[in-house]
Design a protein around this motif. Structure first.
Motif, short mmCIF file in Angstrom:
data_model
loop_
_atom_site.label_atom_id
_atom_site.label_comp_id
_atom_site.label_asym_id
_atom_site.label_seq_id
_atom_site.Cartn_x
_atom_site.Cartn_y
_atom_site.Cartn_z
N THR A 8 0.81 -1.21 0.00
CA THR A 8 0.00 0.00 0.00
C THR A 8 0.85 1.26 0.00
OG1 THR A 8 -0.15 -0.12 2.40
CG2 THR A 8 -1.96 -1.11 1.16
N LEU A 9 2.12 1.13 0.28
CA LEU A 9 3.03 2.27 0.30
C LEU A 9 4.01 2.17 -0.87
CD1 LEU A 9 3.94 2.27 4.10
CD2 LEU A 9 2.24 3.69 2.96
N THR A 10 4.51 3.31 -1.28
CA THR A 10 5.56 3.30 -2.29
C THR A 10 6.89 2.98 -1.61
OG1 THR A 10 6.12 5.63 -2.03
CG2 THR A 10 4.37 5.09 -3.63
N GLN A 11 7.85 2.59 -2.38
CA GLN A 11 9.18 2.32 -1.83
C GLN A 11 9.74 3.58 -1.18
OE1 GLN A 11 10.38 -0.63 -1.46
NE2 GLN A 11 12.35 -0.05 -0.60
N GLU A 12 9.48 4.74 -1.78
CA GLU A 12 9.97 5.99 -1.22
C GLU A 12 9.34 6.26 0.15
OE1 GLU A 12 8.74 5.72 -4.41
OE2 GLU A 12 10.69 5.75 -5.39
N GLN A 13 8.05 5.97 0.31
CA GLN A 13 7.38 6.15 1.60
C GLN A 13 7.97 5.22 2.65
OE1 GLN A 13 3.44 5.50 -0.10
NE2 GLN A 13 2.79 7.47 0.77
N ARG A 14 8.20 3.97 2.27
CA ARG A 14 8.79 3.01 3.19
C ARG A 14 10.17 3.48 3.65
NH1 ARG A 14 7.35 -0.49 -0.98
NH2 ARG A 14 5.29 -1.32 -0.56
N GLU A 15 11.01 3.84 2.69
CA GLU A 15 12.38 4.25 3.02
C GLU A 15 12.39 5.49 3.91
OE1 GLU A 15 14.90 4.41 -0.44
OE2 GLU A 15 14.45 2.33 -0.95
N TRP A 23 17.65 3.17 9.25
CA TRP A 23 17.85 2.47 7.99
C TRP A 23 18.57 3.36 7.00
CZ3 TRP A 23 16.79 3.29 2.90
CH2 TRP A 23 16.77 2.19 2.05
N THR A 24 19.54 2.81 6.32
CA THR A 24 20.17 3.45 5.15
C THR A 24 20.53 2.33 4.19
OG1 THR A 24 22.47 3.31 5.90
CG2 THR A 24 21.23 5.28 6.58
N PRO A 25 20.63 2.65 2.91
CA PRO A 25 21.01 1.62 1.94
C PRO A 25 22.40 1.03 2.22
CG PRO A 25 20.17 3.56 0.81
CD PRO A 25 20.31 3.92 2.26
N GLU A 26 23.22 1.78 2.96
CA GLU A 26 24.59 1.34 3.23
C GLU A 26 24.70 0.39 4.42
OE1 GLU A 26 23.75 4.72 2.99
OE2 GLU A 26 24.27 4.74 0.87
N LEU A 27 23.64 0.22 5.20
CA LEU A 27 23.69 -0.71 6.33
C LEU A 27 23.99 -2.12 5.84
CD1 LEU A 27 20.59 0.10 8.59
CD2 LEU A 27 22.99 0.29 9.22
N PRO A 28 24.62 -2.93 6.68
CA PRO A 28 24.78 -4.34 6.32
C PRO A 28 23.40 -4.95 6.05
CG PRO A 28 26.13 -3.80 8.22
CD PRO A 28 25.24 -2.61 7.96
N GLU A 29 23.35 -5.88 5.13
CA GLU A 29 22.07 -6.47 4.70
C GLU A 29 21.22 -6.97 5.87
OE1 GLU A 29 20.21 -9.68 1.55
OE2 GLU A 29 22.38 -9.64 1.86
N ALA A 30 21.83 -7.64 6.81
CA ALA A 30 21.07 -8.19 7.94
C ALA A 30 20.38 -7.08 8.74
CB ALA A 30 21.98 -9.01 8.84
N GLU A 31 21.08 -5.98 8.95
CA GLU A 31 20.49 -4.86 9.70
C GLU A 31 19.37 -4.18 8.91
OE1 GLU A 31 23.35 -2.15 11.55
OE2 GLU A 31 24.82 -3.76 11.45
N ARG A 32 19.60 -4.00 7.61
CA ARG A 32 18.55 -3.42 6.75
C ARG A 32 17.31 -4.29 6.76
NH1 ARG A 32 21.86 -3.66 2.54
NH2 ARG A 32 20.26 -4.73 1.36
N LEU A 33 17.50 -5.60 6.57
CA LEU A 33 16.36 -6.52 6.52
C LEU A 33 15.60 -6.56 7.83
CD1 LEU A 33 17.80 -9.48 4.43
CD2 LEU A 33 16.15 -7.74 3.71
N ALA A 34 16.30 -6.46 8.95
CA ALA A 34 15.63 -6.48 10.25
C ALA A 34 14.68 -5.30 10.36
CB ALA A 34 16.66 -6.47 11.38
#
Length: 52
Positions: A8-15, A23-34
């Motif tokens: 229901t949200l855009t990717q921009e709204q989620r981010e 959250w940042t795109p540079e976080l390690p994958e595990a931290e981003r996914l959490a």
């Protein structure tokens, strides 16, 4: 997002929301996914309904 959840949200709204929680795109994958898994669309909408 949960398996049965309809987006229901855009990717921009989620981010934008996730960034409030570190959250940042540079976080390690595990931290981003959490963060992404904890704050799926329904959870974001619910907390924003309470004024966050």
């Amino acid at each position: 997002m949960t398996a049965n959840e309809i987006p229901t949200l855009t990717q921009e709204q989620r981010e934008a929301f996730w960034r409030r929680w570190g959250w940042t795109p540079e976080l390690p994958e595990a931290e981003r996914l959490a963060i992404e898994q904890k704050w799926h669309d329904t959870a974001i909408e619910e907390i924003e309904a309470y004024g966050f």
